[in-house]
Design an enzyme around this catalytic site. Structure first.
Site, PDB file in Angstrom:
ATOM      1  N   CYS A   1      -0.339   4.546   5.168  1.00 15.66           N
ATOM      2  CA  CYS A   1       0.792   5.253   4.643  1.00 15.66           C
ATOM      3  C   CYS A   1       1.505   6.150   6.051  1.00 15.66           C
ATOM      4  CB  CYS A   1       0.720   6.049   3.608  1.00 15.66           C
ATOM      5  SG  CYS A   1       2.177   6.609   2.728  1.00 15.66           S
TER       6      CYS A   1
ATOM      7  N   GLU B   1      -7.137   2.785  -0.484  1.00 13.40           N
ATOM      8  CA  GLU B   1      -8.140   3.655  -0.945  1.00 13.40           C
ATOM      9  C   GLU B   1      -7.990   4.362  -2.026  1.00 13.40           C
ATOM     10  OE1 GLU B   1      -5.277   6.669   0.603  1.00 13.40           O
ATOM     11  OE2 GLU B   1      -5.406   4.769   0.813  1.00 13.40           O
TER      12      GLU B   1
ATOM     13  N   HIS C   1      -1.562   2.074   0.069  1.00  7.37           N
ATOM     14  CA  HIS C   1      -2.712   3.095  -0.050  1.00  7.37           C
ATOM     15  C   HIS C   1      -4.038   2.415  -0.746  1.00  7.37           C
ATOM     16  CE1 HIS C   1      -1.637   7.230   1.193  1.00  7.37           C
ATOM     17  NE2 HIS C   1      -0.424   6.864   0.505  1.00  7.37           N
TER      18      HIS C   1
END
Length: 251
Positions: free
Chosen positions: A96, A194, A192
């Site tokens: 990001c 994660e 994202h």
């Protein structure tokens, strides 16, 4: 700060964190057999030089823009680190804001508050042919459906609008074209991989223009696919770090 891990020597991966609530989340587990060194830049910890990061580098997201040097005075050093690491062969992953900083550091352009607006929730990342066989994102692209898409979490309003010269364009979404790219030894992903549900909830609650319930509903509907893609990306990056580290030792 170093996260202690048991066992023998492991490749070292430095992680730069620019906002306290934008952390490794599930990547902490998924990166597996590496030693993680967390640099809390938001708390005043110094951004290292490229020859100090060890075997790999991860640059996380944040709530500032890629050019917001007055709010986040470590950003010039972070852009310099990304430029240096990506040209000297350090396996690097920007997520990001990290991807936007990578693009800016290598001569691309990021638009603050891009006109399409905030991309939030679960987005279909559409993989381009260039992603096939890629050392880091190739395994994620292999999970794609018949339209070459995999779902991933997203939460951003700024966006890369010009890739750096020499970058390889790897993925897009319906709202923003540059969802993934590679330049030198670095990868940038706008999404994202994660982020789990709790992290997404916290981020969504922080924005007036985001419907938290809609974000969580979309996540729950595709949780298995989202989790599989994020895990594979983390594992592929860690495997690439180990492979490069092994080559360096044997050279």
């Amino acid at each position: 700060m170093t996260l202690p891990l048991s066992g023998g020597p492991r490749p070292v991966v430095t992680v730069i964190q620019s906002s306290p609530d934008v952390h490794l989340d599930r990547f902490g587990e998924w990166l597996g057999d590496v030693e993680l060194r967390i640099v809390a830049a938001f708390a005043g910890e110094s951004v290292p030089a490229a020859d100090e990061v060890g075997d790999g580098l991860v640059v996380l997201g944040g709530h500032m823009s890629a050019y917001d040097d007055s709010t986040a005075p470590w950003l010039p050093e972070l852009r310099a680190l990304l430029a240096d690491a990506s040209t000297r062969g350090v396996p690097t992953l920007g997520i990001c804001l990290g991807a936007q900083l990578l693009a800016a550091a290598r001569g691309g352009r990021v638009q603050v508050a891009a006109p399409p607006g905030r991309e939030s929730g679960i987005v279909d990342v559409r993989w381009r042919p260039e992603a096939a066989g890629d050392a880091v994102v190739g395994a994620v692209a292999a999970l794609a459906d018949e339209r070459y898409r995999t779902p991933q979490p997203s939460m951003h309003a700024d966006a890369v609008v010009d890739l750096p010269r020499g970058a390889v364009w790897l993925a897009s979404s319906a709202m923003y074209p540059y969802q993934a790219f590679r330049i030198g030894s670095a990868w940038g992903v706008q999404f994202h991989p994660e982020a789990g549900a709790d992290t997404l909830r916290a981020w969504a609650d922080g924005y007036d223009d985001v419907d938290t319930d809609a974000v969580l509903t979309a996540y729950a509907a595709r949780e298995l696919e989202v989790t599989a893609g994020g895990r594979v990306l983390a594992e592929s990056f860690a495997a690439h770090v180990r492979a490069v580290a092994s080559e360096t030792v044997s050279a």
